[in-house]
Design a protein around this motif. Structure first.
Motif, PDB file in Angstrom:
ATOM      1  N   TRP A  33       1.234  -1.067   0.157  1.00  0.00           N
ATOM      2  CA  TRP A  33       0.260  -0.508  -0.031  1.00  0.00           C
ATOM      3  C   TRP A  33       1.048   1.138   0.081  1.00  0.00           C
ATOM      4  CZ3 TRP A  33      -5.782   1.006   0.658  1.00  0.00           C
ATOM      5  CH2 TRP A  33      -6.130  -0.657   0.143  1.00  0.00           C
ATOM      6  N   LEU A  34       0.760   2.411  -0.897  1.00  0.00           N
ATOM      7  CA  LEU A  34       1.006   3.476  -0.832  1.00  0.00           C
ATOM      8  C   LEU A  34       0.412   4.287  -0.128  1.00  0.00           C
ATOM      9  CD1 LEU A  34       3.119   3.261  -4.490  1.00  0.00           C
ATOM     10  CD2 LEU A  34       3.498   2.677  -2.307  1.00  0.00           C
ATOM     11  N   THR A  35       0.940   5.286   0.440  1.00  0.00           N
ATOM     12  CA  THR A  35       0.377   6.116   1.169  1.00  0.00           C
ATOM     13  C   THR A  35       0.981   7.234   1.014  1.00  0.00           C
ATOM     14  OG1 THR A  35       0.456   6.097   3.595  1.00  0.00           O
ATOM     15  CG2 THR A  35      -0.858   4.683   2.656  1.00  0.00           C
ATOM     16  N   GLY A  36       0.762   8.381   1.035  1.00  0.00           N
ATOM     17  CA  GLY A  36       0.584   9.850   1.557  1.00  0.00           C
ATOM     18  C   GLY A  36       1.516  10.326   0.108  1.00  0.00           C
ATOM     19  N   GLU A  37       2.796  11.096   0.124  1.00  0.00           N
ATOM     20  CA  GLU A  37       3.048  10.329  -0.914  1.00  0.00           C
ATOM     21  C   GLU A  37       4.134  10.049  -1.859  1.00  0.00           C
ATOM     22  OE1 GLU A  37       4.806  14.342  -2.407  1.00  0.00           O
ATOM     23  OE2 GLU A  37       2.871  14.379  -0.689  1.00  0.00           O
ATOM     24  N   ALA A  38       3.892   8.290  -0.533  1.00  0.00           N
ATOM     25  CA  ALA A  38       4.414   7.491  -1.946  1.00  0.00           C
ATOM     26  C   ALA A  38       3.443   6.674  -2.413  1.00  0.00           C
ATOM     27  CB  ALA A  38       4.541   6.468  -0.668  1.00  0.00           C
ATOM     28  N   ALA A  39       2.342   7.507  -2.597  1.00  0.00           N
ATOM     29  CA  ALA A  39       1.306   7.613  -3.592  1.00  0.00           C
ATOM     30  C   ALA A  39       2.067   7.500  -5.684  1.00  0.00           C
ATOM     31  CB  ALA A  39       0.062   8.186  -3.667  1.00  0.00           C
ATOM     32  N   TRP A  40       2.780   8.642  -5.084  1.00  0.00           N
ATOM     33  CA  TRP A  40       3.587   9.140  -5.684  1.00  0.00           C
ATOM     34  C   TRP A  40       4.143   8.002  -6.678  1.00  0.00           C
ATOM     35  CZ3 TRP A  40       1.925  12.919  -8.552  1.00  0.00           C
ATOM     36  CH2 TRP A  40       1.067  14.231  -8.077  1.00  0.00           C
ATOM     37  N   PHE A  41       5.049   6.989  -6.081  1.00  0.00           N
ATOM     38  CA  PHE A  41       5.475   6.207  -6.777  1.00  0.00           C
ATOM     39  C   PHE A  41       5.146   4.974  -7.974  1.00  0.00           C
ATOM     40  CE2 PHE A  41       8.162   6.452  -1.960  1.00  0.00           C
ATOM     41  CZ  PHE A  41       9.252   6.383  -3.142  1.00  0.00           C
ATOM     42  N   ALA A  42       3.270   5.218  -7.920  1.00  0.00           N
ATOM     43  CA  ALA A  42       2.537   4.121  -8.549  1.00  0.00           C
ATOM     44  C   ALA A  42       2.419   4.920  -9.548  1.00  0.00           C
ATOM     45  CB  ALA A  42       1.975   3.997  -7.625  1.00  0.00           C
ATOM     46  N   VAL A  43       3.217   6.088  -9.870  1.00  0.00           N
ATOM     47  CA  VAL A  43       2.479   6.910 -11.503  1.00  0.00           C
ATOM     48  C   VAL A  43       4.308   6.508 -12.178  1.00  0.00           C
ATOM     49  CG1 VAL A  43       2.677   9.057 -12.462  1.00  0.00           C
ATOM     50  CG2 VAL A  43       1.371   8.519 -10.155  1.00  0.00           C
ATOM     51  N   PRO A  44       4.004   6.267 -13.563  1.00  0.00           N
ATOM     52  CA  PRO A  44       5.397   6.112 -14.654  1.00  0.00           C
ATOM     53  C   PRO A  44       5.559   7.254 -14.731  1.00  0.00           C
ATOM     54  CG  PRO A  44       2.978   4.786 -15.186  1.00  0.00           C
ATOM     55  CD  PRO A  44       2.623   6.265 -13.925  1.00  0.00           C
ATOM     56  N   GLY A  45       6.713   7.055 -14.149  1.00  0.00           N
ATOM     57  CA  GLY A  45       8.405   7.828 -14.397  1.00  0.00           C
ATOM     58  C   GLY A  45       8.349   8.939 -12.426  1.00  0.00           C
ATOM     59  N   ARG A  46       7.309   8.086 -12.039  1.00  0.00           N
ATOM     60  CA  ARG A  46       8.054   9.319 -11.097  1.00  0.00           C
ATOM     61  C   ARG A  46       8.445   8.419  -9.553  1.00  0.00           C
ATOM     62  NH1 ARG A  46       4.433  14.203  -9.709  1.00  0.00           N
ATOM     63  NH2 ARG A  46       6.482  14.105  -7.989  1.00  0.00           N
ATOM     64  N   ALA A  47       8.579   6.448  -9.601  1.00  0.00           N
ATOM     65  CA  ALA A  47       9.442   5.451  -8.763  1.00  0.00           C
ATOM     66  C   ALA A  47      10.989   5.679  -9.048  1.00  0.00           C
ATOM     67  CB  ALA A  47       8.784   4.543  -9.290  1.00  0.00           C
ATOM     68  N   SER A  48      11.277   6.465  -8.475  1.00  0.00           N
ATOM     69  CA  SER A  48      12.445   6.809  -8.377  1.00  0.00           C
ATOM     70  C   SER A  48      13.069   7.844  -6.737  1.00  0.00           C
ATOM     71  CB  SER A  48      13.435   7.539  -9.514  1.00  0.00           C
ATOM     72  OG  SER A  48      13.001   9.155  -9.468  1.00  0.00           O
ATOM     73  N   LEU A  49      14.081   6.921  -6.236  1.00  0.00           N
ATOM     74  CA  LEU A  49      14.920   7.447  -5.432  1.00  0.00           C
ATOM     75  C   LEU A  49      16.049   7.497  -5.892  1.00  0.00           C
ATOM     76  CD1 LEU A  49      13.621   5.356  -2.773  1.00  0.00           C
ATOM     77  CD2 LEU A  49      12.820   7.717  -3.168  1.00  0.00           C
ATOM     78  N   ASP A  50      16.795   8.614  -5.380  1.00  0.00           N
ATOM     79  CA  ASP A  50      18.269   9.315  -5.290  1.00  0.00           C
ATOM     80  C   ASP A  50      18.721   8.506  -4.029  1.00  0.00           C
ATOM     81  OD1 ASP A  50      20.941   9.691  -6.467  1.00  0.00           O
ATOM     82  OD2 ASP A  50      20.698  11.698  -5.070  1.00  0.00           O
ATOM     83  N   LEU A  51      19.497   7.226  -4.169  1.00  0.00           N
ATOM     84  CA  LEU A  51      20.074   6.489  -2.646  1.00  0.00           C
ATOM     85  C   LEU A  51      20.915   4.996  -3.394  1.00  0.00           C
ATOM     86  CD1 LEU A  51      18.646   6.297   0.380  1.00  0.00           C
ATOM     87  CD2 LEU A  51      17.851   4.297  -0.326  1.00  0.00           C
ATOM     88  N   GLU A  52      22.290   6.064  -2.963  1.00  0.00           N
ATOM     89  CA  GLU A  52      23.583   5.146  -3.167  1.00  0.00           C
ATOM     90  C   GLU A  52      23.469   3.980  -2.443  1.00  0.00           C
ATOM     91  OE1 GLU A  52      28.590   6.056  -2.395  1.00  0.00           O
ATOM     92  OE2 GLU A  52      26.287   6.527  -0.806  1.00  0.00           O
ATOM     93  N   HIS A  53      23.371   2.919  -3.453  1.00  0.00           N
ATOM     94  CA  HIS A  53      23.695   1.178  -3.287  1.00  0.00           C
ATOM     95  C   HIS A  53      22.438   0.860  -2.668  1.00  0.00           C
ATOM     96  CE1 HIS A  53      27.718   2.164  -2.260  1.00  0.00           C
ATOM     97  NE2 HIS A  53      27.712   2.462  -1.032  1.00  0.00           N
ATOM     98  N   ALA A  54      20.872   1.447  -3.500  1.00  0.00           N
ATOM     99  CA  ALA A  54      19.327   0.871  -3.578  1.00  0.00           C
ATOM    100  C   ALA A  54      19.516   0.328  -5.052  1.00  0.00           C
ATOM    101  CB  ALA A  54      18.625   1.404  -3.022  1.00  0.00           C
ATOM    102  N   THR A  55      18.707  -0.642  -4.815  1.00  0.00           N
ATOM    103  CA  THR A  55      18.249  -1.275  -5.975  1.00  0.00           C
ATOM    104  C   THR A  55      16.715  -0.421  -6.378  1.00  0.00           C
ATOM    105  OG1 THR A  55      18.476  -3.954  -5.455  1.00  0.00           O
ATOM    106  CG2 THR A  55      16.927  -3.059  -6.916  1.00  0.00           C
ATOM    107  N   PRO A  56      17.078   0.399  -7.384  1.00  0.00           N
ATOM    108  CA  PRO A  56      16.013   1.473  -8.313  1.00  0.00           C
ATOM    109  C   PRO A  56      14.374   0.621  -7.625  1.00  0.00           C
ATOM    110  CG  PRO A  56      17.772   0.636 -10.061  1.00  0.00           C
ATOM    111  CD  PRO A  56      17.863  -0.556  -8.730  1.00  0.00           C
ATOM    112  N   VAL A  57      14.514   1.979  -7.392  1.00  0.00           N
ATOM    113  CA  VAL A  57      12.676   1.128  -7.141  1.00  0.00           C
ATOM    114  C   VAL A  57      11.440   1.178  -8.493  1.00  0.00           C
ATOM    115  CG1 VAL A  57       9.960   2.484  -5.576  1.00  0.00           C
ATOM    116  CG2 VAL A  57      12.643   2.719  -5.018  1.00  0.00           C
TER     117      VAL A  57
END
Length: 113
Positions: A33-57
């Motif tokens: 479940w994606l709530t709050g600002e996490a809702a954006w991760f379900a939008v194409p092109g918005r599932a990204s994080l700038d986090l070193e050593h992390a698998t892309p969201v």
């Protein structure tokens, strides 16, 4: 699994996606479940994080979608002007009653990040 953190909290958001994807890869039935600002991760092109050593969201999200479900909170979607047409294939929008029903099932473990 419930992710409440967006790109403003990359480590916490990535933890939620990593645990959900790992559980899915291990054969567990995963409902993310994606709530709050996490809702954006379900939008194409918005599932990204700038986090070193992390698998892309976007890779983790795709893994969860292959064997589990991804749901965006209905109120969170509404506040952001999102409809199911805005989401990646396979993601849906549902309300709190459905989340409560899911986590109250026998043998269910709810994890919130």
């Amino acid at each position: 699994m419930k992710c409440t953190a967006g790109s403003e909290e990359p480590e916490r958001a990535n933890q939620a996606f990593t645990i959900a994807a790992s559980a899915a890869a291990a054969g567990a039935s995963v409902s993310l479940w994606l709530t709050g600002e996490a809702a954006w991760f379900a939008v194409p092109g918005r599932a990204s994080l700038d986090l070193e050593h992390a698998t892309p969201v976007e890779d983790l999200l795709a893994l969860v979608l292959t064997s589990g479900t991804v749901t965006v909170c209905s109120q969170c979607a509404l506040r952001r002007g999102l409809t199911e047409d805005d989401l990646v294939d396979g993601a849906v929008i549902k309300g709190a009653a459905v989340f409560a029903e899911e986590i109250l099932g026998e043998g269910v473990q709810a994890i919130v990040y």
